[in-house]
Design a protein around this motif. Structure first.
Motif, short mmCIF file in Angstrom:
data_model
loop_
_atom_site.label_atom_id
_atom_site.label_comp_id
_atom_site.label_asym_id
_atom_site.label_seq_id
_atom_site.Cartn_x
_atom_site.Cartn_y
_atom_site.Cartn_z
N ALA A 240 -13.39 39.70 12.20
CA ALA A 240 -13.69 38.69 13.22
C ALA A 240 -14.82 37.78 12.74
N ARG A 241 -14.76 36.54 13.14
CA ARG A 241 -15.84 35.60 12.81
C ARG A 241 -17.11 35.98 13.57
N SER A 242 -18.23 35.76 12.94
CA SER A 242 -19.51 36.03 13.60
C SER A 242 -19.72 35.00 14.70
N PRO A 243 -20.31 35.42 15.82
CA PRO A 243 -20.56 34.46 16.93
C PRO A 243 -21.58 33.41 16.50
#
Length: 243
Positions: A240-243
């Motif tokens: 998942a992409r980092s926030p």
């Protein structure tokens, strides 16, 4: 079903490359195909057709395919003149509905090479021994000796989604066969020439040959122990992409 049983079924299935000549009972083959037809498909269209070749039909297709392969090898060995002759006569030239020989993407090429090199090493085939490599490749078109050859056609109107559905169908067939003590090998090479299959079966005009499959009882040859392995989830499951 016990989840461990399904896990075992999935983990013990192998691509078999040497079969016994023992015939597959028709009722067993029918049961496998009946299972597989429960596979999900795009809007339940089941956009595929299956040609099932056994007995003399299987033998005629194998003879035609190996004849084409041998002709193709003569072209490759005949230099420029041989290639010109093949271009004019079309002898041995692929007539499949899809192009099965192409450049692999660079990021996928290492896995492909590792699988091929591992198989040849097990069989004692030197990477530079083209005669032995070609002899092994030729076995594809004899279905590795399997008494059953399946050919899968997909509807061209559903584009890549019919191919996706056919992939699900193939997995269902392979698992059902494995559960019944049979072995299989899905074969893209069997789509190289479509005409020998079309000569034996009434294939609807909108359907294109995408691949084949050998099915039967596995022999005890060492090639059937080959396991190229699989990469782990960390390679396949996207982060998942980092926030």
């Amino acid at each position: 079903m016990n989840p461990d049983d399904l896990s075992t079924l999935l983990r013990t299935r192998r691509s078999t490359r040497d079969f016994l000549p023992t015939p597959v009972p028709k009722e067993t083959l029918d049961a496998i195909l009946s299972d597989a037809l429960q596979s999900p498909s795009w809007s339940n269209t089941q956009p595929y057709r299956i040609a099932v070749a056994t007995g003399e039909t299987r033998d005629r297709i194998a003879a035609a395919l190996t004849g084409n392969f041998d002709a193709g090898m003569r072209v490759m060995e005949g230099g420029t003149l041989g290639k010109l002759k093949a271009f004019l006569t079309r002898e041995g030239m692929p007539d499949g509905d899809f192009k099965v020989h192409f450049e692999y993407p660079k990021d996928l090429l290492p896995a492909r090479r590792a699988t091929g090199f591992g198989l040849y090493k097990l069989l004692g085939i030197d990477r530079h021994d083209m005669a032995a490599r070609n002899a092994q490749m030729r076995k594809n078109f004899e279905f590795f000796g399997a008494p059953v050859a399946l050919f899968f056609f997909v509807h061209k109107g559903l584009r890549e989604y019919s191919v996706l559905d056919a992939g699900i169908l193939l997995q269902s067939i392979m698992l059902s066969a494995h559960a019944r003590g049979l072995a299989t090998c899905a074969q893209g090479a069997l789509a190289t020439w479509a005409s020998p299959v079309r000569a034996e079966f009434e294939v609807p005009a909108d359907y294109k040959l995408v691949c084949g499959m050998a099915m039967g009882f596995a022999s005890g040859e060492k090639v059937n122990a080959y396991d190229p392995g699989r990469v782990g989830m960390e390679k396949i499951v996207l982060a998942a992409r980092s926030p």
